[in-house]
Design an enzyme around this catalytic site. Structure first.
Site, mmCIF file in Angstrom:
data_model
loop_
_atom_site.group_PDB
_atom_site.id
_atom_site.type_symbol
_atom_site.label_atom_id
_atom_site.label_comp_id
_atom_site.label_asym_id
_atom_site.label_seq_id
_atom_site.Cartn_x
_atom_site.Cartn_y
_atom_site.Cartn_z
ATOM 1 N N THR A 1 0.846 -1.188 0.000
ATOM 2 C CA THR A 1 0.000 0.000 0.000
ATOM 3 C C THR A 1 0.884 1.241 0.000
ATOM 4 O O THR A 1 1.883 1.289 0.706
ATOM 5 C CB THR A 1 -0.959 0.005 1.213
ATOM 6 N N HIS B 1 2.365 -11.542 14.220
ATOM 7 C CA HIS B 1 3.419 -12.069 15.092
ATOM 8 C C HIS B 1 3.167 -13.523 15.501
ATOM 9 O O HIS B 1 4.043 -14.172 16.080
ATOM 10 C CB HIS B 1 3.509 -11.197 16.351
#
Length: 422
Positions: free
Chosen positions: A341, A393
């Site tokens: 993006t 994560h």
């Protein structure tokens, strides 16, 4: 008589909202001709008729939510293009004449024809789909709604204001008939505030962003890259590149190639979590976020690792045009493995992009700023960009995330490495 039904759209899409009818009752339709535009969670889809004949009836109105397989229109296969206008002409004249009689005569006499009059006369009114839907729920004739818009368009707040009229109590039974409709509209007693219902796509974007925040262990790490070498390379080859490939050499092809190179080194960023399993993807379908009036969409460049710089630039350009013209297909948006993006196009200096689920990584590009940088023992002004990598994560550790960003930085600061990516 034949029914036009909402077709199967995609595995994850079960309903949509009617954005616009392209054919009206009385219009002749050919088999395969578009009859309406349907707004789904991802894209707007034009629905075709499987029959040739005259469209005799709409079974749902603009703004209504319809399910896959639901009948939404009736086509008279024995009807003809010539017969349809003749049949409709008296109804249009009658609709125009009725409001005059309603003002002069006792309203009780007109009550049996109220629904027929509303169906025909309101088609002449310019109104948003949400306003039409609310008017139907409250039993309000759109032709009698005072309009504040200088262009004469009836908006939701105009319909809400009209609920204080005597006709409002008669609408109460209709509200109970439609339990599947959206929750009651927000009532604001301040004409300085405009209440606008979210589009289906914006509602979906909102839900998915909140879902990602709550389900993924999202973390963002940052780095910066000196784009001197990329800019020098572009300046040297931009003219010949355009002549040869009929497309400009932009930054996105460099970043796409660098991302692919980094994904090959750190494959978990190209993976997906399903339950307690990790799906490692050995292909590179790179999503490129594009801003449109309806919200952010992420069309996908397929097999980007097999494409040249020119092919990537053309792909991205074509997808961006389709996105802004609302012409993206479901196949253009599904199955991406990683997203890029570019907030820098709007001047963003730094941001923390949100994951595009079920992907586990997204790279945020930002605006290029000339800043003084230490180069050896010298201070030089260099074109610098901050990079941001948001990652899940749960499967990507900090060491891998930092290594991924450093790999991108190294390849962009020495773009000849990109030629080795194939």
């Amino acid at each position: 008589m034949a029914e036009v039904k909402v077709p199967e759209l995609a595995e994850s899409i079960s309903e949509g909202s009617i954005a616009q009818w392209l054919k009206q009752p009385g219009d002749h339709v050919e088999k395969g001709e578009y009859v309406l535009e349907l707004e789904t969670d991802k894209v707007n889809v034009e629905i075709i008729s499987d029959y040739t004949g005259t469209l005799s009836e709409h079974l749902a109105e603009e703004g209504d939510t319809v399910q896959v397989g639901q009948a939404i229109a009736i086509v008279d296969e024995n009807g003809s293009a010539a017969a349809a206008p003749k049949a409709e002409a008296p109804k249009v004249e009658e609709a125009k004449a009725e409001p005059v009689k309603a003002e002069q005569a006792a309203p009780v006499k007109e009550a049996p024809k109220a629904e027929a009059k509303e169906a025909s006369s309101t088609q002449q009114v310019i109104a948003s789909p949400a306003a039409r839907k609310l008017a139907r729920e409250k039993g309000i004739d759109l032709t009698q709604v005072p309009v504040a818009d200088p262009l004469g368009r009836v908006r939701v707040q105009d319909v809400e204001a009209a609920t204080n009229a005597p006709a409002a109590p008669a609408a109460a039974p209709k509200q109970a008939v439609a339990p599947k409709q959206a929750a009651a509209p927000v009532e604001v007693n301040d004409d300085r505030i405009e209440v606008v219902k979210m589009t289906r796509r914006r509602q979906t974007i909102a839900k998915r962003l909140v879902q990602v925040q709550s389900e993924a262990a999202m973390l963002t790490t940052f780095n910066e890259v000196d784009l001197s070498a990329v800019m020098e390379l572009r300046n040297r080859h931009k003219d010949s590149f355009v002549k040869t490939n009929d497309v400009k050499l932009g930054f996105m092809s460099f970043f796409t190639k660098a991302v692919i190179g980094a994904l090959k080194k750190y494959p978990l960023l190209n993976a997906e979590i399903q339950g307690d399993h990790i799906l490692k993807k050995n292909f590179y379908d790179i999503g490129v976020a594009v801003s449109t009036d309806e919200g952010l969409v992420v069309p996908v460049v397929r097999d980007a690792d097999r494409k040249s710089f020119a092919e990537i630039e053309k792909n991205i350009s074509d997808l961006a045009v389709k996105a802004r013209n609302n012409k993206l297909g479901l196949s253009d948006l599904s199955g991406g493995t990683f997203t890029i993006t570019n907030g820098g196009t709007f001047g963003s200096l730094l941001s923390t992009p949100i994951l595009n689920a079920p992907q586990v990584g997204i790279l945020g590009m930002h605006t290029i700023k000339t800043r003084p940088i230490a180069v050896g023992d010298q201070i030089e002004n260099r074109p610098m960009m901050y990079l941001a990598l948001s990652y899940d994560h749960r499967i990507v550790d900090g060491k891998e995330a930092v290594g991924f960003l450093v790999a991108i930085k190294d390849m962009l600061e020495d773009p000849e490495q990109l030629l080795l990516q194939g």
